[in-house]
Design a protein around this motif. Structure first.
Motif, PDB file in Angstrom:
ATOM      1  N   ALA A  54       0.839  -1.203   0.000  1.00 24.58           N
ATOM      2  CA  ALA A  54       0.000   0.000   0.000  1.00 24.58           C
ATOM      3  C   ALA A  54       0.873   1.252   0.000  1.00 24.58           C
ATOM      4  CB  ALA A  54      -0.917  -0.004   1.213  1.00 24.58           C
ATOM      5  N   THR A  55       0.349   2.346  -0.537  1.00 24.02           N
ATOM      6  CA  THR A  55       1.127   3.580  -0.627  1.00 24.02           C
ATOM      7  C   THR A  55       0.887   4.520   0.554  1.00 24.02           C
ATOM      8  OG1 THR A  55      -0.621   4.563  -1.992  1.00 24.02           O
ATOM      9  CG2 THR A  55       1.206   3.507  -3.143  1.00 24.02           C
ATOM     10  N   LEU A  56      -0.289   4.453   1.164  1.00 28.94           N
ATOM     11  CA  LEU A  56      -0.595   5.352   2.275  1.00 28.94           C
ATOM     12  C   LEU A  56       0.063   4.869   3.557  1.00 28.94           C
ATOM     13  CD1 LEU A  56      -2.199   7.819   3.298  1.00 28.94           C
ATOM     14  CD2 LEU A  56      -4.097   6.246   3.792  1.00 28.94           C
ATOM     15  N   THR A  57       0.813   5.757   4.214  1.00 36.42           N
ATOM     16  CA  THR A  57       1.464   5.450   5.487  1.00 36.42           C
ATOM     17  C   THR A  57       0.995   6.423   6.561  1.00 36.42           C
ATOM     18  OG1 THR A  57       3.347   6.923   5.173  1.00 36.42           O
ATOM     19  CG2 THR A  57       3.534   4.684   4.251  1.00 36.42           C
ATOM     20  N   ALA A  58       1.305   6.086   7.804  1.00 32.88           N
ATOM     21  CA  ALA A  58       0.960   6.970   8.916  1.00 32.88           C
ATOM     22  C   ALA A  58       1.676   8.311   8.779  1.00 32.88           C
ATOM     23  CB  ALA A  58       1.323   6.308  10.239  1.00 32.88           C
ATOM     24  N   LYS A  59       2.884   8.298   8.248  1.00 29.44           N
ATOM     25  CA  LYS A  59       3.631   9.540   8.072  1.00 29.44           C
ATOM     26  C   LYS A  59       2.893  10.483   7.126  1.00 29.44           C
ATOM     27  CE  LYS A  59       7.631   9.735   5.821  1.00 29.44           C
ATOM     28  NZ  LYS A  59       9.090   9.635   5.519  1.00 29.44           N
ATOM     29  N   THR A  60       2.308   9.916   6.080  1.00 28.46           N
ATOM     30  CA  THR A  60       1.536  10.729   5.144  1.00 28.46           C
ATOM     31  C   THR A  60       0.311  11.327   5.823  1.00 28.46           C
ATOM     32  OG1 THR A  60       2.245   9.349   3.287  1.00 28.46           O
ATOM     33  CG2 THR A  60       0.304  10.724   2.948  1.00 28.46           C
ATOM     34  N   VAL A  61      -0.390  10.512   6.603  1.00 26.88           N
ATOM     35  CA  VAL A  61      -1.584  10.983   7.306  1.00 26.88           C
ATOM     36  C   VAL A  61      -1.221  12.124   8.250  1.00 26.88           C
ATOM     37  CG1 VAL A  61      -3.380  10.358   8.979  1.00 26.88           C
ATOM     38  CG2 VAL A  61      -2.790   8.769   7.127  1.00 26.88           C
ATOM     39  N   VAL A  62      -0.181  11.926   9.041  1.00 27.23           N
ATOM     40  CA  VAL A  62       0.203  12.905  10.058  1.00 27.23           C
ATOM     41  C   VAL A  62       0.719  14.201   9.436  1.00 27.23           C
ATOM     42  CG1 VAL A  62       1.879  13.370  11.911  1.00 27.23           C
ATOM     43  CG2 VAL A  62       0.649  11.188  11.838  1.00 27.23           C
ATOM     44  N   ASN A  63       1.477  14.102   8.358  1.00 28.13           N
ATOM     45  CA  ASN A  63       2.133  15.290   7.805  1.00 28.13           C
ATOM     46  C   ASN A  63       1.374  15.983   6.673  1.00 28.13           C
ATOM     47  OD1 ASN A  63       5.014  15.531   9.073  1.00 28.13           O
ATOM     48  ND2 ASN A  63       4.712  13.345   8.709  1.00 28.13           N
ATOM     49  N   ASP A  64       0.508  15.239   5.979  1.00 27.62           N
ATOM     50  CA  ASP A  64      -0.109  15.804   4.781  1.00 27.62           C
ATOM     51  C   ASP A  64      -1.619  16.010   4.867  1.00 27.62           C
ATOM     52  OD1 ASP A  64       2.432  15.666   3.776  1.00 27.62           O
ATOM     53  OD2 ASP A  64       2.058  13.948   2.466  1.00 27.62           O
ATOM     54  N   TYR A  65      -2.288  15.320   5.787  1.00 33.93           N
ATOM     55  CA  TYR A  65      -3.740  15.468   5.856  1.00 33.93           C
ATOM     56  C   TYR A  65      -4.113  16.867   6.364  1.00 33.93           C
ATOM     57  CZ  TYR A  65      -5.406  10.676   4.941  1.00 33.93           C
ATOM     58  OH  TYR A  65      -5.752   9.484   4.357  1.00 33.93           O
ATOM     59  N   PRO A  66      -5.164  17.466   5.801  1.00 33.12           N
ATOM     60  CA  PRO A  66      -5.633  18.759   6.310  1.00 33.12           C
ATOM     61  C   PRO A  66      -6.033  18.656   7.782  1.00 33.12           C
ATOM     62  CG  PRO A  66      -6.678  18.233   4.212  1.00 33.12           C
ATOM     63  CD  PRO A  66      -5.963  16.994   4.659  1.00 33.12           C
ATOM     64  N   GLU A  67      -5.935  19.762   8.486  1.00 29.95           N
ATOM     65  CA  GLU A  67      -6.241  19.775   9.914  1.00 29.95           C
ATOM     66  C   GLU A  67      -7.641  19.248  10.206  1.00 29.95           C
ATOM     67  OE1 GLU A  67      -6.263  22.944  13.691  1.00 29.95           O
ATOM     68  OE2 GLU A  67      -5.477  23.530  11.726  1.00 29.95           O
ATOM     69  N   GLU A  68      -8.623  19.649   9.404  1.00 27.01           N
ATOM     70  CA  GLU A  68     -10.004  19.225   9.636  1.00 27.01           C
ATOM     71  C   GLU A  68     -10.160  17.713   9.494  1.00 27.01           C
ATOM     72  OE1 GLU A  68      -9.037  21.445   7.380  1.00 27.01           O
ATOM     73  OE2 GLU A  68      -9.551  23.311   8.416  1.00 27.01           O
ATOM     74  N   MET A  69      -9.453  17.138   8.523  1.00 25.45           N
ATOM     75  CA  MET A  69      -9.539  15.700   8.311  1.00 25.45           C
ATOM     76  C   MET A  69      -8.878  14.933   9.456  1.00 25.45           C
ATOM     77  SD  MET A  69      -8.427  13.462   4.945  1.00 25.45           S
ATOM     78  CE  MET A  69      -9.363  14.564   3.882  1.00 25.45           C
ATOM     79  N   LEU A  70      -7.735  15.425   9.913  1.00 20.08           N
ATOM     80  CA  LEU A  70      -7.059  14.802  11.051  1.00 20.08           C
ATOM     81  C   LEU A  70      -7.953  14.829  12.289  1.00 20.08           C
ATOM     82  CD1 LEU A  70      -3.298  15.893  11.160  1.00 20.08           C
ATOM     83  CD2 LEU A  70      -4.214  13.567  11.049  1.00 20.08           C
ATOM     84  N   LEU A  71      -8.608  15.946  12.503  1.00 15.82           N
ATOM     85  CA  LEU A  71      -9.493  16.082  13.660  1.00 15.82           C
ATOM     86  C   LEU A  71     -10.642  15.088  13.580  1.00 15.82           C
ATOM     87  CD1 LEU A  71     -10.094  17.691  16.233  1.00 15.82           C
ATOM     88  CD2 LEU A  71     -11.380  19.308  14.819  1.00 15.82           C
ATOM     89  N   GLN A  72     -11.205  14.938  12.400  1.00 15.53           N
ATOM     90  CA  GLN A  72     -12.303  13.989  12.217  1.00 15.53           C
ATOM     91  C   GLN A  72     -11.851  12.552  12.476  1.00 15.53           C
ATOM     92  OE1 GLN A  72     -14.043  14.102   8.302  1.00 15.53           O
ATOM     93  NE2 GLN A  72     -15.597  12.587   8.771  1.00 15.53           N
ATOM     94  N   ILE A  73     -10.659  12.206  11.989  1.00 16.18           N
ATOM     95  CA  ILE A  73     -10.136  10.852  12.171  1.00 16.18           C
ATOM     96  C   ILE A  73      -9.928  10.544  13.655  1.00 16.18           C
ATOM     97  CG2 ILE A  73      -8.067   9.423  11.832  1.00 16.18           C
ATOM     98  CD1 ILE A  73      -7.836  10.757   9.040  1.00 16.18           C
ATOM     99  N   LEU A  74      -9.320  11.469  14.387  1.00 18.38           N
ATOM    100  CA  LEU A  74      -9.059  11.237  15.815  1.00 18.38           C
ATOM    101  C   LEU A  74     -10.353  11.145  16.609  1.00 18.38           C
ATOM    102  CD1 LEU A  74      -6.122  11.723  15.038  1.00 18.38           C
ATOM    103  CD2 LEU A  74      -5.876  13.086  17.115  1.00 18.38           C
ATOM    104  N   ARG A  75     -11.333  11.932  16.232  1.00 21.62           N
ATOM    105  CA  ARG A  75     -12.603  11.896  16.957  1.00 21.62           C
ATOM    106  C   ARG A  75     -13.413  10.647  16.625  1.00 21.62           C
ATOM    107  NH1 ARG A  75     -14.375  18.309  16.385  1.00 21.62           N
ATOM    108  NH2 ARG A  75     -13.380  19.010  18.339  1.00 21.62           N
ATOM    109  N   GLU A  76     -13.461  10.283  15.342  1.00 21.58           N
ATOM    110  CA  GLU A  76     -14.301   9.165  14.922  1.00 21.58           C
ATOM    111  C   GLU A  76     -13.637   7.810  15.144  1.00 21.58           C
ATOM    112  OE1 GLU A  76     -15.891   9.536  11.018  1.00 21.58           O
ATOM    113  OE2 GLU A  76     -16.831  11.483  11.409  1.00 21.58           O
ATOM    114  N   TYR A  77     -12.377   7.681  14.772  1.00 18.83           N
ATOM    115  CA  TYR A  77     -11.693   6.395  14.848  1.00 18.83           C
ATOM    116  C   TYR A  77     -10.986   6.171  16.177  1.00 18.83           C
ATOM    117  CZ  TYR A  77     -12.333   6.112   9.750  1.00 18.83           C
ATOM    118  OH  TYR A  77     -12.854   6.064   8.482  1.00 18.83           O
TER     119      TYR A  77
END
Length: 310
Positions: free
Chosen positions: A132-155
């Motif tokens: 797979a190409t998606l890594t945690a580093k990509t999520v942490v460094n590249d995801y928009p703030e709003e998306m990161l917030l949604q992930i932490l709250r929902e997941y």
């Protein structure tokens, strides 16, 4: 027993599957092969279809199941691709299936896989499938703030998601967040002192891992589809390890166990809904006290079982 991964609630799973002579079973999360081995060892006429998307797991399972050559087929893919797998294996209906939705001991303990928040210099990876190409580093460094917030709250159901994400965004603007230790320290600094303990990063790491691996996407549809693949009397056994996935499984089984939903005042059924499964046990099974003492990772496990009615 293999040190790759210690299977959880093996006896309970075997009892839940109610192994039948000549039966065909599906292990969608083969891991280290512990459950698969137990299924094949339960009866010499049983056949097994197994999947796992982790290359390390595939290599381990291949070796682990070598005594049963000719009685199983193994595929490196996500269990959600069961339709294609069963078609390739020439299998229509199943006598039972198992999904162990937990992360394996091997994945946690292998530093370079980047799953463990206490591994300071481990890379932020968290991929169960290294193709797979998606890594945690990509999520942490590249995801928009709003998306990161949604992930932490929902997941992650993280109470302090807003402050954690705010600090992640601030730190990544200075330099890339590349290791588990770096992320953990940001989380610790974002949490009030009285909640700052060794496992305070667990929810955030869980949330990011779920996003990286798409663990909840399509799970409901997969459980429904696999359950409908069962023969009458066939068993579905699912091991869950956190409330999000357990809630999905619980709701699917509950909905499928309900019959007609027409108002009682209707003289005849017009909804056409039929009961598809019976729940085996009113509540999920948990690991015994002895197993929890010997294997602390079994503490959060819940085993839900359903029997196909038609």
């Amino acid at each position: 027993m293999s040190t790759y991964h210690r299977p959880i609630m093996v006896d309970e799973v075997l009892e839940g599957l109610d192994i039948k002579a000549g039966g065909i079973y599906f292990d969608g999360t083969a891991g280290g092969g512990g459950h698969s081995f137990a299924i094949l060892a339960a009866d010499p006429t049983v056949r097994l279809i197994a999947t796992d998307k982790d290359g390390d797991a595939i290599r381990e399972v291949t070796e682990r199941l070598s005594p049963f050559a000719g009685r199983y087929k193994l595929y490196r893919t996500d269990f959600k691709n069961y339709e294609k797998v069963l078609e390739d294996a020439g299998v229509g209906r199943l006598d039972g299936y198992l999904l162990d939705l937990g992360i394996s001991s091997h994945q946690i303990d292998t530093r370079e896989r980047g799953f463990a928040y206490m591994s300071d210099d481990a890379p932020l990876d968290m991929r169960m499938d290294d193709r797979a190409t998606l890594t945690a580093k990509t999520v942490v460094n590249d995801y928009p703030e709003e998306m990161l917030l949604q992930i932490l709250r929902e997941y992650g159901e993280e109470t302090f998601a807003a402050s954690i994400v705010r600090n992640i965004v601030r730190e990544r603007e200075k330099s890339e967040i590349a290791t588990c230790g770096a992320l953990r320290r940001i989380i610790e600094a974002s949490v009030p002192a009285k909640y700052r303990y060794n496992a305070c990063a667990r929810k955030t790491f869980q949330a990011i891992r779920i996003e990286v691996n798409g663990e909840l996407a399509g799970l409901k549809e997969c459980v429904e589809g696999l359950t409908r693949r069962l023969k009458p009397g066939g068993r579905a056994c699912i091991l869950t390890f956190h409330s999000l996935e357990d809630r999905i499984v619980k709701n699917v089984f509950r909905t499928m166990s309900e019959g007609c939903t027409c108002p009682k005042s209707f003289p005849v059924c017009v909804c056409g809904k039929k009961k598809e499964v019976e729940l085996v046990g009113r509540k999920p099974l948990t690991a015994s006290e002895e197993e929890q003492r010997e294997n602390p990772r079994s503490t959060s496990a819940k085993l839900r079982i359903a029997r196909k009615t038609e």
